[in-house]
Design an enzyme around this catalytic site. Structure first.
Site: not given
Ligand code: FES
Length: 145
Positions: A35, A37, A60, A104
């Site tokens: 993702c 992140d 997110c 996450c």
């Molecule tokens: Fe990547 Fe939440 S979608 S940490």
């Protein structure tokens, strides 16, 4: 049914412990390649106790809520206890996360562990490397779902 619990929304809207500790004793940064992140955690340690913790999350809402809750859960606690914090415990403390958002909370667990490993490395404290598996996986081998 709402997708996110009240607690998730609360920690997302008013995240606790956001920021940076300039003279941190340990810093951990992990990312999820899938993702994109990123989460960074700073810890201040005195006599084996995590006396302060801050985080920055480029991610997110669930990642922000997870890091807020996770930092609250380890603040003032002995390092050994922080090492026992699982993403499952973080998700439970948030009254749950949707299944596709559990990764996450894994970022929160891993960034705290990475900060503790950094603290150990800086201070020459011995540890079993198996306690700190590599964090650059693009899936979630540590997710306790
Ligand atoms: Fe990547 Fe939440 S979608 S940490």
């Amino acid at each position: 049914m709402a997708l996110y619990s009240e607690k998730v929304m609360d920690h997302f809207r008013n995240p606790r412990n956001v920021g940076k500790i300039d003279d941190a004793d340990g810093v951990g940064e992990v990312g999820n390649a899938r993702c994109g992140d990123i989460m960074k955690v700073y810890i201040k340690v005195e006599n084996g106790i995590i006396v302060d913790v801050k985080f920055n999350t480029f991610g997110c809402g669930s990642a922000i809520a997870s890091s807020s809750m996770a930092t609250e859960m380890i603040k003032g606690k002995p390092i050994e206890q922080a090492l026992e914090l699982t993403n499952k415990a973080v998700a439970e403390a948030l009254d749950g996360l949707p299944a596709h958002k559990l990764h996450c909370s894994v970022l929160a667990e891993q960034s705290i562990r990475a900060a503790i490993k950094d603290y150990y490395d800086r201070n020459g404290i011995q540890y079993d490397p198996a306690m700190f598996p590599a964090y650059d996986h693009d899936d979630d081998p540590h997710a306790h779902e």
